[in-house]
Motif scaffolding. Structure first.
Motif, PDB file in Angstrom:
ATOM      1  N   VAL A 163      10.097  84.121  35.709  1.00 44.25           N
ATOM      2  CA  VAL A 163      11.090  85.195  35.641  1.00 44.25           C
ATOM      3  C   VAL A 163      12.380  84.692  34.992  1.00 44.25           C
ATOM      4  O   VAL A 163      12.974  85.372  34.145  1.00 44.25           O
ATOM      5  N   THR A 164      12.813  83.496  35.364  1.00 46.56           N
ATOM      6  CA  THR A 164      14.018  82.913  34.775  1.00 46.56           C
ATOM      7  C   THR A 164      13.873  82.785  33.266  1.00 46.56           C
ATOM      8  O   THR A 164      14.768  83.171  32.498  1.00 46.56           O
ATOM      9  N   ARG A 165      12.749  82.257  32.823  1.00 46.75           N
ATOM     10  CA  ARG A 165      12.543  82.050  31.392  1.00 46.75           C
ATOM     11  C   ARG A 165      12.383  83.373  30.647  1.00 46.75           C
ATOM     12  O   ARG A 165      12.875  83.531  29.531  1.00 46.75           O
ATOM     13  N   CYS A 166      11.698  84.315  31.267  1.00 43.45           N
ATOM     14  CA  CYS A 166      11.488  85.612  30.635  1.00 43.45           C
ATOM     15  C   CYS A 166      12.829  86.329  30.433  1.00 43.45           C
ATOM     16  O   CYS A 166      13.102  86.866  29.353  1.00 43.45           O
ATOM     17  N   CYS A 167      13.673  86.303  31.456  1.00 39.97           N
ATOM     18  CA  CYS A 167      14.977  86.959  31.348  1.00 39.97           C
ATOM     19  C   CYS A 167      15.862  86.247  30.329  1.00 39.97           C
ATOM     20  O   CYS A 167      16.595  86.893  29.571  1.00 39.97           O
ATOM     21  N   ASP A 168      15.807  84.922  30.315  1.00 44.65           N
ATOM     22  CA  ASP A 168      16.581  84.170  29.328  1.00 44.65           C
ATOM     23  C   ASP A 168      16.146  84.545  27.910  1.00 44.65           C
ATOM     24  O   ASP A 168      16.989  84.727  27.020  1.00 44.65           O
ATOM     25  N   LEU A 169      14.838  84.628  27.700  1.00 44.00           N
ATOM     26  CA  LEU A 169      14.330  85.000  26.385  1.00 44.00           C
ATOM     27  C   LEU A 169      14.823  86.386  25.990  1.00 44.00           C
ATOM     28  O   LEU A 169      15.326  86.594  24.883  1.00 44.00           O
ATOM     29  N   LEU A 170      14.719  87.338  26.910  1.00 48.02           N
ATOM     30  CA  LEU A 170      15.093  88.711  26.604  1.00 48.02           C
ATOM     31  C   LEU A 170      16.588  88.870  26.367  1.00 48.02           C
ATOM     32  O   LEU A 170      17.015  89.723  25.581  1.00 48.02           O
ATOM     33  N   GLU A 171      17.394  88.053  27.029  1.00 49.63           N
ATOM     34  CA  GLU A 171      18.833  88.115  26.788  1.00 49.63           C
ATOM     35  C   GLU A 171      19.184  87.745  25.350  1.00 49.63           C
ATOM     36  O   GLU A 171      20.216  88.159  24.828  1.00 49.63           O
ATOM     37  N   HIS A 172      18.301  86.980  24.703  1.00 45.83           N
ATOM     38  CA  HIS A 172      18.528  86.547  23.321  1.00 45.83           C
ATOM     39  C   HIS A 172      17.751  87.381  22.302  1.00 45.83           C
ATOM     40  O   HIS A 172      17.749  87.072  21.108  1.00 45.83           O
ATOM     41  N   ILE A 173      17.081  88.445  22.773  1.00 47.59           N
ATOM     42  CA  ILE A 173      16.329  89.335  21.883  1.00 47.59           C
ATOM     43  C   ILE A 173      17.147  90.595  21.634  1.00 47.59           C
ATOM     44  O   ILE A 173      17.558  91.274  22.586  1.00 47.59           O
ATOM     45  N   PRO A 174      17.429  90.965  20.389  1.00 43.20           N
ATOM     46  CA  PRO A 174      18.230  92.157  20.096  1.00 43.20           C
ATOM     47  C   PRO A 174      17.688  93.413  20.777  1.00 43.20           C
ATOM     48  O   PRO A 174      16.472  93.575  20.934  1.00 43.20           O
ATOM     49  N   SER A 175      18.608  94.281  21.179  1.00 44.05           N
ATOM     50  CA  SER A 175      18.225  95.464  21.955  1.00 44.05           C
ATOM     51  C   SER A 175      17.392  96.463  21.162  1.00 44.05           C
ATOM     52  O   SER A 175      16.723  97.316  21.749  1.00 44.05           O
ATOM     53  N   HIS A 176      17.421  96.374  19.816  1.00 44.64           N
ATOM     54  CA  HIS A 176      16.625  97.327  19.027  1.00 44.64           C
ATOM     55  C   HIS A 176      15.144  96.930  18.968  1.00 44.64           C
ATOM     56  O   HIS A 176      14.312  97.717  18.523  1.00 44.64           O
ATOM     57  N   ILE A 177      14.809  95.721  19.409  1.00 46.25           N
ATOM     58  CA  ILE A 177      13.412  95.283  19.418  1.00 46.25           C
ATOM     59  C   ILE A 177      12.736  95.787  20.687  1.00 46.25           C
ATOM     60  O   ILE A 177      13.212  95.545  21.800  1.00 46.25           O
ATOM     61  N   VAL A 178      11.637  96.477  20.527  1.00 51.72           N
ATOM     62  CA  VAL A 178      10.934  97.085  21.662  1.00 51.72           C
ATOM     63  C   VAL A 178      10.170  96.017  22.439  1.00 51.72           C
ATOM     64  O   VAL A 178       9.365  95.281  21.869  1.00 51.72           O
ATOM     65  N   VAL A 179      10.418  95.944  23.737  1.00 49.93           N
ATOM     66  CA  VAL A 179       9.692  95.005  24.595  1.00 49.93           C
ATOM     67  C   VAL A 179       8.444  95.726  25.104  1.00 49.93           C
ATOM     68  O   VAL A 179       8.518  96.601  25.961  1.00 49.93           O
ATOM     69  N   GLN A 180       7.300  95.359  24.574  1.00 49.72           N
ATOM     70  CA  GLN A 180       6.064  96.070  24.889  1.00 49.72           C
ATOM     71  C   GLN A 180       5.317  95.473  26.078  1.00 49.72           C
ATOM     72  O   GLN A 180       4.459  96.124  26.667  1.00 49.72           O
ATOM     73  N   ARG A 181       5.642  94.227  26.419  1.00 55.48           N
ATOM     74  CA  ARG A 181       4.939  93.595  27.535  1.00 55.48           C
ATOM     75  C   ARG A 181       5.771  92.420  28.040  1.00 55.48           C
ATOM     76  O   ARG A 181       6.352  91.680  27.260  1.00 55.48           O
ATOM     77  N   VAL A 182       5.807  92.245  29.377  1.00 48.28           N
ATOM     78  CA  VAL A 182       6.499  91.088  29.948  1.00 48.28           C
ATOM     79  C   VAL A 182       5.612  90.316  30.923  1.00 48.28           C
ATOM     80  O   VAL A 182       6.057  89.375  31.570  1.00 48.28           O
ATOM     81  N   THR A 183       4.364  90.720  31.032  1.00 47.64           N
ATOM     82  CA  THR A 183       3.404  89.978  31.852  1.00 47.64           C
ATOM     83  C   THR A 183       2.011  90.228  31.282  1.00 47.64           C
ATOM     84  O   THR A 183       1.888  90.766  30.185  1.00 47.64           O
ATOM     85  N   ALA A 184       0.980  89.834  32.003  1.00 51.25           N
ATOM     86  CA  ALA A 184      -0.377  89.965  31.469  1.00 51.25           C
ATOM     87  C   ALA A 184      -1.261  90.740  32.441  1.00 51.25           C
ATOM     88  O   ALA A 184      -1.030  90.733  33.650  1.00 51.25           O
ATOM     89  N   ASP A 185      -2.257  91.409  31.887  1.00 52.01           N
ATOM     90  CA  ASP A 185      -3.276  92.086  32.698  1.00 52.01           C
ATOM     91  C   ASP A 185      -4.533  91.223  32.696  1.00 52.01           C
ATOM     92  O   ASP A 185      -5.066  90.912  31.627  1.00 52.01           O
ATOM     93  N   VAL A 186      -4.982  90.840  33.871  1.00 47.69           N
ATOM     94  CA  VAL A 186      -6.178  90.007  33.968  1.00 47.69           C
ATOM     95  C   VAL A 186      -7.125  90.569  35.020  1.00 47.69           C
ATOM     96  O   VAL A 186      -6.700  91.237  35.964  1.00 47.69           O
ATOM     97  N   VAL A 187      -8.392  90.295  34.822  1.00 48.39           N
ATOM     98  CA  VAL A 187      -9.389  90.649  35.835  1.00 48.39           C
ATOM     99  C   VAL A 187      -9.327  89.588  36.929  1.00 48.39           C
ATOM    100  O   VAL A 187      -9.496  88.397  36.662  1.00 48.39           O
ATOM    101  N   ASN A 188      -9.050  90.012  38.143  1.00 47.46           N
ATOM    102  CA  ASN A 188      -8.831  89.059  39.235  1.00 47.46           C
ATOM    103  C   ASN A 188      -9.972  88.069  39.400  1.00 47.46           C
ATOM    104  O   ASN A 188      -9.757  86.885  39.698  1.00 47.46           O
ATOM    105  N   ASP A 189     -11.202  88.532  39.210  1.00 47.09           N
ATOM    106  CA  ASP A 189     -12.356  87.649  39.404  1.00 47.09           C
ATOM    107  C   ASP A 189     -12.425  86.546  38.356  1.00 47.09           C
ATOM    108  O   ASP A 189     -13.103  85.543  38.559  1.00 47.09           O
TER     109      ASP A 189
END
Length: 215
Positions: free
Chosen positions: A154-180
């Motif tokens: 979370v710390t790294r993700c927020c740090d990255l996003l703070e440095h990404i211009p607001s006009h860039i669309v954030v389409q994903r911030v985590t991953a979808d995985v099959v639990n098994d």
């Protein structure tokens, strides 16, 4: 994807014309699997549909790209972005992974700063994770690799996003995985908890996407 001859890609992409409700096309690729001939084809669909071309970068560090067997360098990524710039109707999305071996918080910030200067329109952020049947899974079994804890991600993700211009669309911030199939990290199974943790961290900081972009 673009890993096929242009004629085969045209056959596949033309499928969208058979379904009028389809309004867009998303094409996933790597920097080493694109060329002007394919870009001309992809741009053709951008005349009538919203078209996204998604480049899997994952890391700006060539040593990391070699370690995870990406098959391309950071320069090849930059060259692909520059080539795509000539087709302004195509929206560009970049994929990056947080938590790759040997990549610390300063590198995450450097990645964001590099991306912030490029003509891109979207970003997808993935946490490093291992699933069964992969080479990464074998490294986990050997104890040769570790994963970020949720708060570290979370710390790294927020740090990255703070440095990404607001006009860039954030389409994903985590991953979808099959639990098994998931081996690690365990926290990835609760997507809502990850999203809430990122939201809470931004509120704690009193910041948002783009606040640290250099003007």
């Amino acid at each position: 994807t673009t890993y096929a001859p242009v004629e085969r890609l045209r056959e596949l992409f033309d499928t969208i014309y058979e379904f009028p409700p389809i309004v867009g096309l998303a094409v996933g690729t790597r920097p080493d699997c694109i060329d002007n001939e394919k870009l001309v084809l992809i741009d053709h669909y951008a005349r009538t549909h919203m078209v996204w071309l998604e480049y899997g970068l994952q890391s700006i560090k060539d040593e990391t790209l070699a370690f995870i067997n990406r098959g391309h360098s950071f320069k090849q990524f930059l060259d692909a972005i520059e080539m795509t710039r000539s087709y302004p109707n195509i929206y560009v999305c970049v994929h990056v992974i947080i938590g790759l071996p040997g990549e610390d918080l300063p590198l995450v910030r450097s990645t964001a700063e590099q991306l912030s200067t490029l003509p891109i329109h979207g970003i997808k952020i993935h946490p490093l994770h291992a699933v069964k049947g992969t080479k990464l899974a074998h490294l986990v079994e050997e104890g040769a690799i570790s994963f970020l804890q949720l708060d570290e991600y979370v710390t790294r993700c927020c740090d990255l996003l703070e440095h990404i211009p607001s006009h860039i669309v954030v389409q994903r911030v985590t991953a979808d995985v099959v639990n098994d199939l998931l081996i690690a990290p365990a926290w990835l199974t609760d997507k809502r908890a990850v999203l809430n943790a990122i939201d809470a961290e931004f509120k704690r900081r009193g910041t948002r996407q783009g606040v640290r972009v250099k003007r």
